[in-house]
Design an enzyme around this catalytic site. Structure first.
Site, short mmCIF file in Angstrom:
data_model
loop_
_atom_site.label_atom_id
_atom_site.label_comp_id
_atom_site.label_asym_id
_atom_site.label_seq_id
_atom_site.Cartn_x
_atom_site.Cartn_y
_atom_site.Cartn_z
N ASP A 191 0.86 -1.19 0.00
CA ASP A 191 0.00 0.00 0.00
C ASP A 191 0.89 1.24 0.00
OD1 ASP A 191 -1.83 2.00 0.34
OD2 ASP A 191 -2.61 1.29 2.26
N LYS A 266 -13.65 0.10 3.99
CA LYS A 266 -13.37 0.46 5.39
C LYS A 266 -14.67 0.91 6.04
CE LYS A 266 -8.54 1.80 4.87
NZ LYS A 266 -7.59 2.93 4.73
C1 MUC Z 1 -4.47 2.44 4.68
O1 MUC Z 1 -4.89 1.38 4.21
O2 MUC Z 1 -4.18 3.33 3.87
C2 MUC Z 1 -3.55 5.00 6.42
C3 MUC Z 1 -4.25 6.16 6.32
C4 MUC Z 1 -5.61 5.84 6.40
O3 MUC Z 1 -6.58 6.60 6.31
O4 MUC Z 1 -5.76 4.51 6.53
C5 MUC Z 1 -4.48 3.94 6.71
C6 MUC Z 1 -4.31 2.60 6.16
MG MG Z 2 -4.65 2.05 2.08
#
Ligand code: MUC
Ligand code: MG
Length: 367
Positions: A191, A266
């Site tokens: 990522d 998410k």
């Molecule tokens: C991710 O998956 O990017 C880092 C910043 C955010 O908003 O989530 C994380 C993890």
């Molecule tokens: Mg991410």
């Protein structure tokens, strides 16, 4: 089942292992606990993690958006009026963590009221998820040691490695060190949090060919429109959109534009109501999803778990559920557990979690 109050409680819990990544870093969980109370005396909970460097929300802005904008618009509505609750919140653009925490606390309150687990109300597909751990920036040997410790102590065998640094080669070395440490059968993906340009990202993907990665997430900016499409068309593995797709409409736009061909879901960003829309979109288009981690504490992780386990499409991949392990403490009376690399859904009503009042008193910052 009527909502009579929506409360916000800001709190701060330090991380024992701060997480660093291309777009920012986190050393304190300065989250907002959201409570939705009904006229039956039921209280649903969820938490909003501010990510100022990603979506612009801060702890103070989340408290203000909820108390000043969303709570007055929602009080008096029934818990069953999910769509009306969503419609009233979505008049306002942005504020994804604030809206999502309210949405999930409403689902928790509904589950508690009718004495059913939220993961069953959402779909109830699986009773567990495999766990994927997110590894932050550090030197290759330190990151590899961290991965090995998680294999040995918790049986975790899927890792998302944060990349996007300069020089690009440092991140390639980290990925190679982790692969050497965890062996050929472990799953590794990367990522970039938009840290590389498209050409840098393709050079890194080529250098990683022998490491064997299963996915690549937000390696460059989605706003680098043509560069991003070019990169995705050359990427040998699914290219995951994360912060570039905060809404279901963004998912449609980015996928149809060729700017990604997989999606990180998410619940901290799309709650339950919009995560359902995203996963159904993804399933309809036949694109892969991964349950992502907005660097959630245990409350947020319980939400990701309930959602990820509820859908066939999300239950098939390991979910990013373990970064609460990097916190020095948390608010739950009974902590989440990971056994043999898996997390089981919580058995109780709603989200199946309870807030420990002593811990909340210790960590809240509003008194
Ligand atoms: C991710 O998956 O990017 C880092 C910043 C955010 O908003 O989530 C994380 C993890
Ligand atoms: Mg991410």
């Amino acid at each position: 089942m009527k909502i009579v109050a929506i409360r916000t409680i800001p709190y701060a819990i330090p991380y024992s292992r701060p997480l660093h990544f291309a777009s920012g870093s986190i050393d304190v969980a300065d989250n907002v606990l959201v409570e939705v109370e009904t006229d039956d005396g039921v209280v649903g909970v969820a938490e909003a993690p501010p990510r100022p460097y990603t979506y612009g929300e801060t702890q103070a802005s989340i408290v203000e958006a909820i108390t000043g904008v969303f709570a007055p618009a929602l009080e008096g509505l029934s818990l069953l009026a999910h769509e009306e609750i969503r419609a009233r919140m979505h008049r306002t653009i942005g504020n994804p963590a604030a809206k999502s925490a309210i949405d999930m606390a409403v689902w928790d309150a509904w589950g508690k009221t009718i004495e059913q687990p939220v993961h069953e109300l959402l779909g109830g597909y699986a009773d567990r998820l495999r766990v994927s751990h997110m590894l932050g920036f550090d030197n290759p040997s330190i990151v590899a040691d961290q991965a090995i410790e998680l294999v040995e102590t918790l049986g975790i065998t899927t890792f998302k490695i944060k990349v996007g640094r300069q020089p690009v080669d440092l991140d390639v070395q980290v990925c190679r060190a982790v692969r050497d440490a965890v062996g050929p059968d472990a799953e590794i993906y990367i990522d970039g949090n938009r840290g590389w340009t498209a050409p840098e990202a393709l050079a890194a993907l080529n250098a990683l060919e022998d490491v064997g990665i299963s996915r690549a997430e937000e390696l460059c900016r989605a706003d680098d429109v043509m560069g991003r499409r070019w990169l995705v068309s050359h990427c040998p593995v699914p290219f995951v959109a994360d912060e570039s797709v905060p809404t279901p409409a963004d998912v449609t736009r980015e996928i149809l534009a060729g700017a990604a061909n997989a999606i990180s879901i998410k619940t901290a960003r799309t709650g339950f109501s919009d995560s359902l829309r995203v996963v159904h979109l993804a399933e309809g288009m036949g694109i892969e999803t991964v349950i992502g981690n907005q660097i959630d504490g245990q409350i947020g992780t319980a939400c990701s778990l309930a959602f990820g386990a509820s859908q066939q499409w999300t239950a098939r991949n390991a979910a990013e559920l373990s970064n609460y392990l990097d916190m020095s403490d948390d608010l739950l009376s009974e902590p989440l557990t990971i056994v043999d690399g898996e997390m089981h859904v919580r058995p109780g009503h709603g989200l199946g979690i309870e807030i420990d009042p002593d811990k909340l008193a210790q960590y809240r910052t509003d008194n």
